[in-house]
Design an enzyme around this catalytic site. Structure first.
Site, mmCIF file in Angstrom:
data_model
loop_
_atom_site.group_PDB
_atom_site.id
_atom_site.type_symbol
_atom_site.label_atom_id
_atom_site.label_comp_id
_atom_site.label_asym_id
_atom_site.label_seq_id
_atom_site.Cartn_x
_atom_site.Cartn_y
_atom_site.Cartn_z
ATOM 1 N N HIS A 55 20.613 -16.468 47.592
ATOM 2 C CA HIS A 55 20.265 -15.017 47.176
ATOM 3 C C HIS A 55 21.799 -14.422 46.845
ATOM 4 C CE1 HIS A 55 18.112 -11.110 47.906
ATOM 5 N NE2 HIS A 55 19.357 -10.774 47.303
ATOM 6 N N HIS A 57 23.767 -12.075 43.480
ATOM 7 C CA HIS A 57 23.450 -11.079 42.201
ATOM 8 C C HIS A 57 24.621 -11.496 41.594
ATOM 9 C CE1 HIS A 57 20.381 -8.493 43.891
ATOM 10 N NE2 HIS A 57 21.013 -8.681 45.257
ATOM 11 N N GLN A 151 16.063 -3.837 40.076
ATOM 12 C CA GLN A 151 16.837 -3.339 40.914
ATOM 13 C C GLN A 151 16.477 -1.480 41.086
ATOM 14 O OE1 GLN A 151 19.993 -4.363 42.785
ATOM 15 N NE2 GLN A 151 18.836 -2.431 43.634
ATOM 16 N N HIS A 209 13.183 -8.446 47.662
ATOM 17 C CA HIS A 209 14.144 -7.552 48.323
ATOM 18 C C HIS A 209 13.128 -6.885 49.392
ATOM 19 C CE1 HIS A 209 17.370 -8.597 45.547
ATOM 20 N NE2 HIS A 209 18.229 -8.009 46.454
ATOM 21 N N GLU A 212 14.888 -3.472 52.961
ATOM 22 C CA GLU A 212 16.397 -3.620 53.086
ATOM 23 C C GLU A 212 16.867 -2.255 53.888
ATOM 24 O OE1 GLU A 212 18.995 -4.628 49.917
ATOM 25 O OE2 GLU A 212 20.463 -5.129 51.099
ATOM 26 N N ASP A 308 24.811 -12.899 49.051
ATOM 27 C CA ASP A 308 24.199 -11.714 48.287
ATOM 28 C C ASP A 308 25.130 -11.114 47.276
ATOM 29 O OD1 ASP A 308 22.655 -9.500 47.815
ATOM 30 O OD2 ASP A 308 22.969 -8.601 49.827
ATOM 31 N N TRP A 314 27.897 -2.706 46.078
ATOM 32 C CA TRP A 314 27.183 -2.948 47.184
ATOM 33 C C TRP A 314 28.044 -3.097 48.473
ATOM 34 C CZ3 TRP A 314 24.517 -3.554 42.870
ATOM 35 C CH2 TRP A 314 23.360 -2.727 42.782
#
Ligand SMILES: Nc1ccnc(=O)[nH]1
Length: 414
Positions: A55, A57, A151, A209, A212, A308, A314
């Site tokens: 996982h 991005h 997203q 996702h 979260e 991630d 983030w």
């Protein structure tokens, strides 16, 4: 040509010291194997299958770099709002260079398999086009799976559903979603139905996702699990994050655990990122942000750890070092008894490979491609205790890199 890698320890092969490779494939793992034309001494070190990052991005990487001071709350929702602005000025060249640099960071630390979520809530689908190219270009070095990921929401973003589907048609491997970000519970649920429907119609895996948030009322994982159980496609399904399950009532969790086990669905936790993002509305006690990793392991539910983010809106840090992810993960989830540590590497190797459905090509086994890494220690326990580096990474029998152990100029005197 036959090659022998000798003088090594092999994860999950207690008595083996040697591996023979022919035409890029493992032919034997054992001891006293016949002589080969080329023989490579691994210095008594521990061999693992490559690290897997399930996982990541890759379209966001390093966009936090020049964004100094803009992030205030450190929450998921602020990250999404910030990305909404940043992505407007993204160019193809910039997206490609950033993704390449992040892949280099990961691969240089032993990763050979990555599942990346690429944002498709962008009518130009620029990030996706770049990643489809890189997946192909780099396939001899690193295996990349792409998630068509909305997203900004499958429904909260106008046309999100259609863009996710377009992403699948363009060649993404998995359907993605973000039900906890939709504007109402019903719409989040609708998105979960849509994800399953798209995955079935296009015959894809899916990775959502899911929940979260610390809000224990976020229970999309329950619907996702039920739907995939009905369809019998749990092993193709992944629920990423599921942070709220870490805040769920025990009676609810008890019931859900048996249903997760029955469906065979996979879970991914992102220890560093969710420890950073979650608990932001708590004073004290402050939650850890992680799903129930220990209980999943004990209950035979497949769970793995992931990076991630690498320096994005983030999460400011991250460098693709899966040993760091493992170290944080086993602390935060208290998976660190001697017994648990003996199998803890599964959290960044075999378990994540299972999630990515790599069973045919992944693992230290005769008949599989000779993909492996060499750690700078000889036992599992010492490797984890010392958080050692990767000394070498081998792909199809050839070194992607090999480095020396760090040496002293001036050694300590006692
Ligand atoms: N942790 C996350 C990073 C990026 N996007 C998300 O939705 N979540």
């Amino acid at each position: 040509m036959k090659k022998k890698f000798f003088n090594a320890k092999f994860y999950r092969h207690d008595d083996a010291t040697e591996m023979v490779v022919e035409n890029g494939k493992i032919t034997h793992i054992g001891t006293g194997l016949p002589k080969c034309e080329e023989e490579i001494d691994l210095g008594g070190k521990l061999v693992l299958p490559p690290y897997v990052d399930p996982h990541l991005h890759l379209d966001y990487v390093y966009t936090g770099r020049n964004d100094g001071g803009k992030i205030k709350s450190g929450t998921l929702f602020e990250g999404i709002a910030r990305w909404h602005d940043i992505k407007k000025s993204q160019t193809r060249e910039d997206a490609r260079e950033r993704a390449l640099a992040a892949i280099r960071e990961e691969v240089s630390q032993g990763v050979q398999f990555i599942r990346t979520h690429i944002d498709v809530t962008d009518p130009k689908l620029l990030g996706l086009e770049v990643m489809l190219e890189l997946r192909e270009e780099l396939k001899d070095t690193v295996t990349i799976q792409i998630v068509s990921f909305p997203q900004e929401g499958m429904y909260a973003y106008k046309g999100g559903y259609e863009l996710v589907e377009e992403g699948l048609k363009m060649g993404a491997d998995c359907v993605g979603g973000i039900p906890h970000f939709e504007w109402a519970r019903e719409i989040g649920e609708k998105s979960v139905h849509s994800i399953v429907e798209l995955a079935l119609r296009h015959d894809k895996m899916f990775d959502v996702h899911c929940d979260e948030t610390d809000d224990p009322m976020a229970r999309f994982v329950e619907l996702l699990n039920a739907l995939v159980m009905i369809e019998g496609i749990g092993p193709k399904t992944t629920a990423s994050h599921t942070c709220s399950f870490g805040s769920a009532d025990d009676a609810y969790a008890f019931r859900m655990m048996s249903l997760f086990k029955a469906s065979g669905m996979n879970f991914i936790a992102c220890p560093t990122e969710n420890a950073y993002l979650q608990g932001r509305q708590d004073t004290y006690p402050k939650r850890r942000g992680l799903t129930r990793v220990k209980e999943f392991l004990e209950g035979g539910i497949n769970v793995s750890f992931a990076q991630d983010s690498i320096n994005d809106p983030w999460y400011p840090l991250g460098n693709g070092n899966l040993m760091n992810i493992l170290d944080n993960g086993i602390h935060l989830s208290q998976v660190a008894s001697f017994e648990e540590l003996e199998t803890a590497f599964n959290l960044i190797t075999y378990n994540s490979a299972k999630t990515m459905m790599l069973d045919k090509e992944y693992g230290l086994e005769a008949g599989k491609p000779a993909n492996f890494i060499v750690l700078n220690e000889s036992s599992v326990f010492e490797a984890i205790r010392k958080r050692v580096d990767v000394l070498a990474s081998v792909r199809n029998g050839n070194f992607l890199f090999r480095r020396q152990e760090p040496a002293y100029d001036i050694p300590l005197k006692f």
